[in-house]
Write an enzyme that holds these catalytic residues in place. Structure first.
Site, PDB file in Angstrom:
ATOM      1  CB  CYS A 154      -0.916   0.002   1.227  1.00 59.06           C
ATOM      2  SG  CYS A 154      -2.332   1.127   1.068  1.00 59.06           S
ATOM      3  CG  ASP A 199      -3.356  -0.230  10.460  1.00 56.63           C
ATOM      4  OD1 ASP A 199      -2.279  -0.609  10.955  1.00 56.63           O
ATOM      5  OD2 ASP A 199      -3.436   0.702   9.642  1.00 56.63           O
TER       6      ASP A 199
END
Length: 204
Positions: free
Chosen positions: A6, A123
């Site tokens: 990402c 996360d």
């Protein structure tokens, strides 16, 4: 195990990362991120699936961006409701919903999103929206008993291959790699990624 990289935005860097046979590549469309994509890169992945990352963005903006960048997934990092996720899925988009995690109770909210998302992403809880380079206690995720597969994210670095391989969960779909594989925000270190992915593939 799926590998998602990402925070991409530079065309040549995107091309080099794609050659490592990653499965998904993420593009951040959040203006406060140092990795925010503001102009169309000169190269976009042709084999890895494209993921657009948004934070509490308007539906129309997400749709227009998805069309322009030919996104396969939208990844939602804000306070988006299950109905927003359902609306995006109904329009043909696959949806990844991110959740910040610091204690087991943080996982309870995922129950509301069952049936409205294709994947979850867990996360590290921070004051921002990911990209902190900090990890969390993955053992917390053993409290997750939902049916939706998830990505493991948050401060995963080159030396964490053994830790990733040792983590067992029936719904673990893959890993999300970002800031700890960078030379600078949005520019990935190809050698570090190559070593990590090669070792992961050889031992999974």
């Amino acid at each position: 195990m799926l590998v998602k990289v990402c925070g991409m935005r530079n065309g040549e860097n995107i091309r080099a990362v794609e050659k490592l046979s990653v499965d998904l590549m993420g593009f951040i469309f959040y203006s406060r991120s140092p990795r925010c994509v503001t102009t169309l890169p000169e190269y976009l992945p042709r084999f890895a699936e494209r993921v657009g990352v948004f934070v509490d963005e308007e539906y129309a903006v997400i749709k227009e961006t998805a069309h322009r960048y030919k996104l396969s997934y939208v990844q939602l990092h804000g306070h988006e409701s299950p109905s927003v996720c359902q609306r995006l899925r109904a329009s043909g988009m696959k949806v990844i919903k991110a959740f910040p995690v610091s204690v087991a109770d943080d996982l309870e909210i995922t129950d509301r999103y069952i049936g409205s998302c294709d994947l979850f992403l867990f996360d590290t809880a921070t004051s921002g929206y990911g990209g902190s380079g900090r990890s969390f206690d993955w053992d917390i995720l053993h409290a997750y008993v939902g049916a939706v597969p998830f990505f493991l994210s948050g401060g995963i670095g080159e030396n964490d291959v053994e830790k990733v391989l040792a983590f067992k969960h029936s719904k673990l779909a893959g890993v999300d790699l970002n800031s700890r594989f960078e030379r600078s925000p949005g520019i990935k270190d190809i050698e570090k990624l190559d070593r990590f992915i090669t070792k992961l593939r050889e031992n999974e």
